[in-house]
Design a protein around this motif. Structure first.
Motif, PDB file in Angstrom:
ATOM      1  N   THR A  32     -16.310 -12.445  13.607  1.00 39.83           N
ATOM      2  CA  THR A  32     -15.537 -12.628  12.373  1.00 39.83           C
ATOM      3  C   THR A  32     -15.317 -11.327  11.618  1.00 39.83           C
ATOM      4  OG1 THR A  32     -17.520 -13.125  11.095  1.00 39.83           O
ATOM      5  CG2 THR A  32     -16.349 -15.001  12.092  1.00 39.83           C
ATOM      6  N   PHE A  33     -15.889 -10.231  12.125  1.00 36.65           N
ATOM      7  CA  PHE A  33     -15.714  -8.921  11.494  1.00 36.65           C
ATOM      8  C   PHE A  33     -14.363  -8.340  11.879  1.00 36.65           C
ATOM      9  CE2 PHE A  33     -15.835  -4.309  11.838  1.00 36.65           C
ATOM     10  CZ  PHE A  33     -16.245  -3.952  10.562  1.00 36.65           C
ATOM     11  N   ALA A  34     -13.635  -7.797  10.894  1.00 39.38           N
ATOM     12  CA  ALA A  34     -12.347  -7.161  11.159  1.00 39.38           C
ATOM     13  C   ALA A  34     -12.238  -5.865  10.364  1.00 39.38           C
ATOM     14  CB  ALA A  34     -11.198  -8.093  10.787  1.00 39.38           C
ATOM     15  N   ALA A  35     -11.831  -4.803  11.057  1.00 36.48           N
ATOM     16  CA  ALA A  35     -11.615  -3.513  10.408  1.00 36.48           C
ATOM     17  C   ALA A  35     -10.252  -2.985  10.834  1.00 36.48           C
ATOM     18  CB  ALA A  35     -12.702  -2.516  10.801  1.00 36.48           C
ATOM     19  N   LEU A  36      -9.642  -2.217   9.963  1.00 43.00           N
ATOM     20  CA  LEU A  36      -8.360  -1.584  10.267  1.00 43.00           C
ATOM     21  C   LEU A  36      -8.505  -0.109   9.968  1.00 43.00           C
ATOM     22  CD1 LEU A  36      -5.460  -2.316  11.181  1.00 43.00           C
ATOM     23  CD2 LEU A  36      -4.833  -2.225   8.757  1.00 43.00           C
ATOM     24  N   LEU A  37      -8.242   0.703  10.981  1.00 37.67           N
ATOM     25  CA  LEU A  37      -8.318   2.154  10.857  1.00 37.67           C
ATOM     26  C   LEU A  37      -6.891   2.674  10.858  1.00 37.67           C
ATOM     27  CD1 LEU A  37     -11.175   2.657  13.466  1.00 37.67           C
ATOM     28  CD2 LEU A  37     -11.380   2.184  11.016  1.00 37.67           C
ATOM     29  N   THR A  38      -6.412   3.113   9.693  1.00 47.90           N
ATOM     30  CA  THR A  38      -4.983   3.407   9.538  1.00 47.90           C
ATOM     31  C   THR A  38      -4.593   4.858   9.742  1.00 47.90           C
ATOM     32  OG1 THR A  38      -5.241   3.732   7.162  1.00 47.90           O
ATOM     33  CG2 THR A  38      -4.678   1.511   7.912  1.00 47.90           C
ATOM     34  N   GLY A  39      -5.538   5.728  10.029  1.00 52.12           N
ATOM     35  CA  GLY A  39      -5.174   7.127  10.175  1.00 52.12           C
ATOM     36  C   GLY A  39      -4.452   7.591   8.930  1.00 52.12           C
ATOM     37  N   ASP A  40      -3.287   8.209   9.106  1.00 50.49           N
ATOM     38  CA  ASP A  40      -2.454   8.609   7.973  1.00 50.49           C
ATOM     39  C   ASP A  40      -1.116   7.893   8.031  1.00 50.49           C
ATOM     40  OD1 ASP A  40      -4.179  10.247   6.554  1.00 50.49           O
ATOM     41  OD2 ASP A  40      -3.736  11.986   7.794  1.00 50.49           O
ATOM     42  N   ALA A  41      -1.155   6.628   8.407  1.00 51.99           N
ATOM     43  CA  ALA A  41       0.069   5.827   8.515  1.00 51.99           C
ATOM     44  C   ALA A  41       0.799   5.782   7.176  1.00 51.99           C
ATOM     45  CB  ALA A  41      -0.269   4.415   8.973  1.00 51.99           C
ATOM     46  N   GLN A  42       2.106   5.762   7.264  1.00 54.68           N
ATOM     47  CA  GLN A  42       2.964   5.719   6.080  1.00 54.68           C
ATOM     48  C   GLN A  42       3.181   4.284   5.616  1.00 54.68           C
ATOM     49  OE1 GLN A  42       3.764   8.463   4.630  1.00 54.68           O
ATOM     50  NE2 GLN A  42       3.588  10.021   6.200  1.00 54.68           N
ATOM     51  N   ARG A  43       3.831   4.144   4.478  1.00 52.40           N
ATOM     52  CA  ARG A  43       4.102   2.836   3.872  1.00 52.40           C
ATOM     53  C   ARG A  43       4.904   1.932   4.812  1.00 52.40           C
ATOM     54  NH1 ARG A  43       4.563   0.751  -1.530  1.00 52.40           N
ATOM     55  NH2 ARG A  43       5.006  -1.452  -1.216  1.00 52.40           N
ATOM     56  N   ASP A  44       5.880   2.477   5.542  1.00 56.30           N
ATOM     57  CA  ASP A  44       6.676   1.645   6.444  1.00 56.30           C
ATOM     58  C   ASP A  44       5.816   1.040   7.555  1.00 56.30           C
ATOM     59  OD1 ASP A  44       6.426   4.235   7.524  1.00 56.30           O
ATOM     60  OD2 ASP A  44       8.255   4.025   8.699  1.00 56.30           O
ATOM     61  N   ALA A  45       4.794   1.761   8.000  1.00 55.56           N
ATOM     62  CA  ALA A  45       3.886   1.212   9.012  1.00 55.56           C
ATOM     63  C   ALA A  45       3.072   0.069   8.407  1.00 55.56           C
ATOM     64  CB  ALA A  45       2.969   2.298   9.559  1.00 55.56           C
ATOM     65  N   GLU A  46       2.590   0.253   7.176  1.00 54.52           N
ATOM     66  CA  GLU A  46       1.861  -0.831   6.501  1.00 54.52           C
ATOM     67  C   GLU A  46       2.738  -2.061   6.357  1.00 54.52           C
ATOM     68  OE1 GLU A  46      -1.094   1.695   3.541  1.00 54.52           O
ATOM     69  OE2 GLU A  46       0.532   0.518   2.688  1.00 54.52           O
ATOM     70  N   ASP A  47       3.978  -1.849   5.922  1.00 57.03           N
ATOM     71  CA  ASP A  47       4.907  -2.973   5.742  1.00 57.03           C
ATOM     72  C   ASP A  47       5.128  -3.714   7.054  1.00 57.03           C
ATOM     73  OD1 ASP A  47       5.092  -2.266   3.082  1.00 57.03           O
ATOM     74  OD2 ASP A  47       7.064  -1.308   3.288  1.00 57.03           O
ATOM     75  N   ALA A  48       5.269  -2.974   8.148  1.00 54.39           N
ATOM     76  CA  ALA A  48       5.519  -3.586   9.454  1.00 54.39           C
ATOM     77  C   ALA A  48       4.297  -4.362   9.953  1.00 54.39           C
ATOM     78  CB  ALA A  48       5.911  -2.518  10.472  1.00 54.39           C
ATOM     79  N   LEU A  49       3.113  -3.914   9.598  1.00 55.09           N
ATOM     80  CA  LEU A  49       1.877  -4.536  10.077  1.00 55.09           C
ATOM     81  C   LEU A  49       1.384  -5.675   9.194  1.00 55.09           C
ATOM     82  CD1 LEU A  49      -0.081  -1.335  11.060  1.00 55.09           C
ATOM     83  CD2 LEU A  49       0.933  -3.013  12.613  1.00 55.09           C
ATOM     84  N   GLU A  50       1.899  -5.770   7.985  1.00 53.68           N
ATOM     85  CA  GLU A  50       1.348  -6.708   7.010  1.00 53.68           C
ATOM     86  C   GLU A  50       1.266  -8.141   7.527  1.00 53.68           C
ATOM     87  OE1 GLU A  50       2.922  -7.732   2.801  1.00 53.68           O
ATOM     88  OE2 GLU A  50       1.807  -5.843   2.700  1.00 53.68           O
ATOM     89  N   GLU A  51       2.256  -8.589   8.269  1.00 52.92           N
ATOM     90  CA  GLU A  51       2.248  -9.961   8.783  1.00 52.92           C
ATOM     91  C   GLU A  51       1.192 -10.177   9.858  1.00 52.92           C
ATOM     92  OE1 GLU A  51       3.932 -12.502   7.447  1.00 52.92           O
ATOM     93  OE2 GLU A  51       4.512 -11.006   5.965  1.00 52.92           O
ATOM     94  N   GLU A  52       0.820  -9.110  10.573  1.00 52.18           N
ATOM     95  CA  GLU A  52      -0.172  -9.212  11.640  1.00 52.18           C
ATOM     96  C   GLU A  52      -1.604  -9.136  11.137  1.00 52.18           C
ATOM     97  OE1 GLU A  52       0.425  -6.771  15.159  1.00 52.18           O
ATOM     98  OE2 GLU A  52       2.406  -6.251  14.387  1.00 52.18           O
ATOM     99  N   ILE A  53      -1.794  -8.590   9.947  1.00 52.24           N
ATOM    100  CA  ILE A  53      -3.125  -8.304   9.433  1.00 52.24           C
ATOM    101  C   ILE A  53      -3.495  -9.311   8.363  1.00 52.24           C
ATOM    102  CG2 ILE A  53      -4.558  -6.562   8.300  1.00 52.24           C
ATOM    103  CD1 ILE A  53      -3.530  -5.766  11.088  1.00 52.24           C
ATOM    104  N   GLY A  54      -4.665  -9.891   8.515  1.00 53.46           N
ATOM    105  CA  GLY A  54      -5.183 -10.794   7.498  1.00 53.46           C
ATOM    106  C   GLY A  54      -6.294 -10.114   6.718  1.00 53.46           C
ATOM    107  N   PRO A  55      -7.129 -10.884   6.078  1.00 54.06           N
ATOM    108  CA  PRO A  55      -8.241 -10.312   5.326  1.00 54.06           C
ATOM    109  C   PRO A  55      -9.147  -9.460   6.222  1.00 54.06           C
ATOM    110  CG  PRO A  55      -7.944 -12.605   4.755  1.00 54.06           C
ATOM    111  CD  PRO A  55      -7.046 -12.334   5.928  1.00 54.06           C
ATOM    112  N   LEU A  56      -9.646  -8.379   5.651  1.00 50.25           N
ATOM    113  CA  LEU A  56     -10.474  -7.426   6.383  1.00 50.25           C
ATOM    114  C   LEU A  56     -11.813  -7.239   5.700  1.00 50.25           C
ATOM    115  CD1 LEU A  56      -7.787  -4.614   6.724  1.00 50.25           C
ATOM    116  CD2 LEU A  56      -8.522  -6.144   8.552  1.00 50.25           C
TER     117      LEU A  56
END
Length: 83
Positions: A32-56
């Motif tokens: 049940t553990f979830a982590a997201l390592l975003t490096g230096d991703a930009q806002r557009d990458a966050e926006d694109a991933l938002e639907e795939e990512i749930g609570p962390l």
């Protein structure tokens, strides 16, 4: 444990592309553990991933937490226990 590369997708970027535009984003899950390592991703990458990512439980924020890093909207969506 699963580790999945979520960004970038597609063919390798051209040499003149800003490295932040192709920063590697990793999803790490164990039970049940979830982590997201975003490096230096930009806002557009966050926006694109938002639907795939749930609570962390853990979010490595972009750009070391600077004001141009991880957006408030992305934080609200992912609700990390630790950022």
């Amino acid at each position: 444990m699963t580790v999945e590369v979520l960004h970038p997708v597609g063919p390798p970027a051209a040499p003149d592309v800003d490295p932040n535009e192709v920063s590697v984003v990793l999803s790490v899950r164990y039970g049940t553990f979830a982590a997201l390592l975003t490096g230096d991703a930009q806002r557009d990458a966050e926006d694109a991933l938002e639907e795939e990512i749930g609570p962390l439980q853990v979010l490595k924020v972009s750009h070391h937490g600077s004001r141009t890093g991880t957006s408030a909207e992305f934080l609200a969506h992912t609700r990390p226990a630790l950022a």
